[in-house]
Design a protein around this motif. Structure first.
Motif, PDB file in Angstrom:
ATOM      1  N   ARG A  66      24.526   6.301  13.740  1.00 55.19           N
ATOM      2  CA  ARG A  66      25.691   6.258  14.640  1.00 55.19           C
ATOM      3  C   ARG A  66      25.425   7.276  15.735  1.00 55.19           C
ATOM      4  NH1 ARG A  66      26.227   3.022  11.393  1.00 55.19           N
ATOM      5  NH2 ARG A  66      28.036   2.322  10.190  1.00 55.19           N
ATOM      6  N   TYR A  67      25.537   6.824  16.994  1.00 58.79           N
ATOM      7  CA  TYR A  67      25.259   7.715  18.123  1.00 58.79           C
ATOM      8  C   TYR A  67      26.282   7.474  19.220  1.00 58.79           C
ATOM      9  CZ  TYR A  67      20.490   7.234  16.145  1.00 58.79           C
ATOM     10  OH  TYR A  67      19.395   7.171  15.315  1.00 58.79           O
ATOM     11  N   ILE A  68      26.571   8.537  19.971  1.00 57.85           N
ATOM     12  CA  ILE A  68      27.197   8.359  21.286  1.00 57.85           C
ATOM     13  C   ILE A  68      26.217   9.010  22.247  1.00 57.85           C
ATOM     14  CG2 ILE A  68      29.095   9.033  22.802  1.00 57.85           C
ATOM     15  CD1 ILE A  68      30.964   8.780  20.407  1.00 57.85           C
ATOM     16  N   LEU A  69      25.806   8.240  23.251  1.00 57.46           N
ATOM     17  CA  LEU A  69      24.747   8.732  24.139  1.00 57.46           C
ATOM     18  C   LEU A  69      25.192   8.676  25.590  1.00 57.46           C
ATOM     19  CD1 LEU A  69      21.845   6.778  22.408  1.00 57.46           C
ATOM     20  CD2 LEU A  69      22.194   9.258  22.321  1.00 57.46           C
ATOM     21  N   THR A  70      24.718   9.634  26.377  1.00 61.47           N
ATOM     22  CA  THR A  70      24.982   9.566  27.810  1.00 61.47           C
ATOM     23  C   THR A  70      23.925   8.636  28.429  1.00 61.47           C
ATOM     24  OG1 THR A  70      23.592  11.501  28.207  1.00 61.47           O
ATOM     25  CG2 THR A  70      25.951  11.914  27.875  1.00 61.47           C
ATOM     26  N   PRO A  71      24.251   8.010  29.578  1.00 58.80           N
ATOM     27  CA  PRO A  71      23.317   7.007  30.128  1.00 58.80           C
ATOM     28  C   PRO A  71      21.969   7.586  30.564  1.00 58.80           C
ATOM     29  CG  PRO A  71      25.165   7.397  31.618  1.00 58.80           C
ATOM     30  CD  PRO A  71      25.497   8.101  30.364  1.00 58.80           C
ATOM     31  N   LYS A  72      21.898   8.909  30.663  1.00 58.76           N
ATOM     32  CA  LYS A  72      20.637   9.566  31.037  1.00 58.76           C
ATOM     33  C   LYS A  72      19.513   9.181  30.065  1.00 58.76           C
ATOM     34  CE  LYS A  72      18.524  12.564  33.581  1.00 58.76           C
ATOM     35  NZ  LYS A  72      18.275  12.172  34.947  1.00 58.76           N
ATOM     36  N   ILE A  73      19.886   8.828  28.845  1.00 58.48           N
ATOM     37  CA  ILE A  73      18.887   8.487  27.817  1.00 58.48           C
ATOM     38  C   ILE A  73      17.995   7.330  28.294  1.00 58.48           C
ATOM     39  CG2 ILE A  73      20.298   6.805  26.507  1.00 58.48           C
ATOM     40  CD1 ILE A  73      18.187   9.457  24.806  1.00 58.48           C
ATOM     41  N   PHE A  74      18.556   6.443  29.130  1.00 57.81           N
ATOM     42  CA  PHE A  74      17.778   5.282  29.583  1.00 57.81           C
ATOM     43  C   PHE A  74      16.566   5.705  30.426  1.00 57.81           C
ATOM     44  CE2 PHE A  74      21.939   3.007  28.943  1.00 57.81           C
ATOM     45  CZ  PHE A  74      21.505   2.237  27.874  1.00 57.81           C
ATOM     46  N   ASP A  75      16.694   6.840  31.132  1.00 53.93           N
ATOM     47  CA  ASP A  75      15.546   7.326  31.931  1.00 53.93           C
ATOM     48  C   ASP A  75      14.352   7.566  31.015  1.00 53.93           C
ATOM     49  OD1 ASP A  75      17.284   7.321  33.975  1.00 53.93           O
ATOM     50  OD2 ASP A  75      17.393   9.509  34.240  1.00 53.93           O
ATOM     51  N   TYR A  76      14.621   8.133  29.854  1.00 50.17           N
ATOM     52  CA  TYR A  76      13.515   8.490  28.939  1.00 50.17           C
ATOM     53  C   TYR A  76      13.065   7.297  28.111  1.00 50.17           C
ATOM     54  CZ  TYR A  76      15.145  12.871  30.658  1.00 50.17           C
ATOM     55  OH  TYR A  76      15.529  13.866  31.500  1.00 50.17           O
ATOM     56  N   LEU A  77      14.009   6.455  27.724  1.00 51.99           N
ATOM     57  CA  LEU A  77      13.620   5.247  26.986  1.00 51.99           C
ATOM     58  C   LEU A  77      12.760   4.358  27.888  1.00 51.99           C
ATOM     59  CD1 LEU A  77      16.984   4.334  25.194  1.00 51.99           C
ATOM     60  CD2 LEU A  77      14.915   5.247  24.135  1.00 51.99           C
ATOM     61  N   GLY A  78      13.071   4.392  29.183  1.00 53.34           N
ATOM     62  CA  GLY A  78      12.354   3.563  30.156  1.00 53.34           C
ATOM     63  C   GLY A  78      10.892   3.937  30.302  1.00 53.34           C
ATOM     64  N   LYS A  79      10.526   5.129  29.873  1.00 61.53           N
ATOM     65  CA  LYS A  79       9.114   5.545  29.970  1.00 61.53           C
ATOM     66  C   LYS A  79       8.266   4.819  28.918  1.00 61.53           C
ATOM     67  CE  LYS A  79      10.003  10.061  32.042  1.00 61.53           C
ATOM     68  NZ  LYS A  79      10.233   9.476  33.367  1.00 61.53           N
ATOM     69  N   LYS A  80       8.946   4.223  27.918  1.00 57.55           N
ATOM     70  CA  LYS A  80       8.304   3.374  26.907  1.00 57.55           C
ATOM     71  C   LYS A  80       7.114   4.046  26.228  1.00 57.55           C
ATOM     72  CE  LYS A  80      10.205  -0.724  28.820  1.00 57.55           C
ATOM     73  NZ  LYS A  80      10.000  -1.422  30.038  1.00 57.55           N
ATOM     74  N   LYS A  81       7.303   5.335  25.931  1.00 57.76           N
ATOM     75  CA  LYS A  81       6.238   6.085  25.255  1.00 57.76           C
ATOM     76  C   LYS A  81       6.274   5.789  23.765  1.00 57.76           C
ATOM     77  CE  LYS A  81       5.061  10.645  25.119  1.00 57.76           C
ATOM     78  NZ  LYS A  81       5.749  11.894  24.972  1.00 57.76           N
ATOM     79  N   LYS A  82       5.127   5.441  23.204  1.00 60.81           N
ATOM     80  CA  LYS A  82       5.091   5.138  21.765  1.00 60.81           C
ATOM     81  C   LYS A  82       5.085   6.412  20.941  1.00 60.81           C
ATOM     82  CE  LYS A  82       3.028   0.616  21.950  1.00 60.81           C
ATOM     83  NZ  LYS A  82       1.825  -0.164  21.874  1.00 60.81           N
ATOM     84  N   GLY A  83       5.797   6.396  19.836  1.00 59.50           N
ATOM     85  CA  GLY A  83       5.852   7.564  18.958  1.00 59.50           C
ATOM     86  C   GLY A  83       5.452   7.190  17.544  1.00 59.50           C
ATOM     87  N   ALA A  84       6.146   7.771  16.559  1.00 60.33           N
ATOM     88  CA  ALA A  84       5.822   7.538  15.139  1.00 60.33           C
ATOM     89  C   ALA A  84       5.753   6.039  14.847  1.00 60.33           C
ATOM     90  CB  ALA A  84       6.896   8.202  14.261  1.00 60.33           C
ATOM     91  N   GLY A  85       4.746   5.643  14.068  1.00 61.87           N
ATOM     92  CA  GLY A  85       4.585   4.246  13.672  1.00 61.87           C
ATOM     93  C   GLY A  85       4.201   3.337  14.827  1.00 61.87           C
ATOM     94  N   GLY A  86       3.788   3.922  15.984  1.00 62.12           N
ATOM     95  CA  GLY A  86       3.406   3.117  17.149  1.00 62.12           C
ATOM     96  C   GLY A  86       4.620   2.474  17.817  1.00 62.12           C
TER      97      GLY A  86
END
Ligand code: UTP
Length: 290
Positions: free
Chosen positions: A206-226
């Motif tokens: 469960r999360y409440i997120l500010t829209p700024k998160i989309f800037d970082y999600l948009g970088k599409k960097k792979k992390g744990a588990g690829g």
């Protein structure tokens, strides 16, 4: 600003539930007699959410049909005078226009699934619910988080303490207690091995997120588990904005896991007066063989 939209990522492959999830999203598996997703959708509307965004993959049809009217069933129930059931299935259909579907074409990770909802969410804070985290509580978690958000005006994740040997299944926090049930997050790491984990405080779905998160999600960097991980984007967001953790009250079941799913069924069935007694009798009987 009011939290009006909730994103439900339901595009994971659900590999732990194969073959049940071969043609159907795991969120459609029932706990007692309701698909897992329905519990979370009810929680969202109860928290004042006005619009639901489903990020789907396979299993879209069953999910869409579930939240749509079924004139055939309604007609049959009406004919048979089963008014209670009729009301139930009519009530579970949200108002027209309150559900939006978008598709994650490839299951590239939770972070990517949320990013797929970017243009629908727009420039406002929003909620994210992972339906397979089912929480039994008398204080519905998202409602509590919305209240906290109104006061803190910052991103919030639901958090709980997990067994120390289970940290590699969660996003784990380095955090400071600031109120009775609130921590301020200093850092986070996705699925650390128990020896590397900064604590045993884990993020739950469960999360409440500010829209700024989309800037970082948009970088599409792979992390744990690829996979493109939400935790990695939140970790970057932390450098710019505070993020809090809400230590919710209640019991959480991981319905994405076979044992967790069975436990959820048992716990929720025991809450139903019409089946409780039969179940208790059965548990007492089989306990003799344990
Ligand atoms: P999980 O980590 O449980 O993965 O996803 P999964 O694919 O659903 O299940 P397993 O591990 O293969 O059994 C957590 C949540 O994120 C969504 C899932 O639908 C679930 O609600 N998700 C995950 C997506 O929507 N897209 C993805 O690419 C990955």
């Amino acid at each position: 600003m009011k939290i009006k939209k909730a994103v439900f990522p339901v595009a994971g492959l659900g590999t732990r539930f194969i073959p049940a999830t071969k043609a159907m999203a795991k969120e459609m598996l029932p706990v007692v007699d309701k698909p897992i997703i329905q519990y979370a959708v009810e929680e969202a509307f109860a928290a004042g959410i006005e619009q639901i965004v489903f990020v789907t993959g396979r299993g879209k049809k069953a999910l869409e049909d579930h939240f749509d009217r079924s004139f055939e069933i309604e007609h049959t129930l009406k004919d048979k005078g089963k008014d209670d059931l009729l009301r139930q299935i009519q009530e579970l259909v949200p108002k027209t226009g309150t559900i939006i579907y978008t598709r994650q074409h490839q299951p590239l990770g939770l972070g990517h699934a949320i990013w797929c909802a970017k243009d629908i969410v727009g420039d406002e804070p929003f909620a994210v619910l992972l339906a397979d985290d089912l929480i039994q509580t008398d204080k519905p978690v998202l409602s509590e988080m919305v209240k906290k958000f109104d006061r803190l005006r910052a991103s919030i994740a639901a958090v709980m303490e997990v067994d120390k040997d289970q940290t590699d299944k969660y996003g784990i926090l380095d955090a400071q207690k600031v109120e009775e049930d609130i921590v301020r997050i200093d850092d986070m790491v996705e699925k650390p091995k128990p020896g590397d984990a900064p604590s045993n405080l884990a993020i739950i779905g469960r999360y409440i997120l500010t829209p700024k998160i989309f800037d970082y999600l948009g970088k599409k960097k792979k992390g744990a588990g690829g996979e493109i991980q939400l935790t990695d984007a939140m970790k970057t967001l932390l450098k710019e904005q505070p993020i809090y953790g809400y230590k919710f009250h209640g019991k959480r079941f991981d319905c994405g896991d076979k044992a967790g799913f069975q436990m959820a069924n048992l716990a929720f069935a025991l809450e139903r007066p019409n089946i409780r007694e039969k179940l208790i009798k059965f548990i007492q009987e089989i306990q003799k063989d344990f």
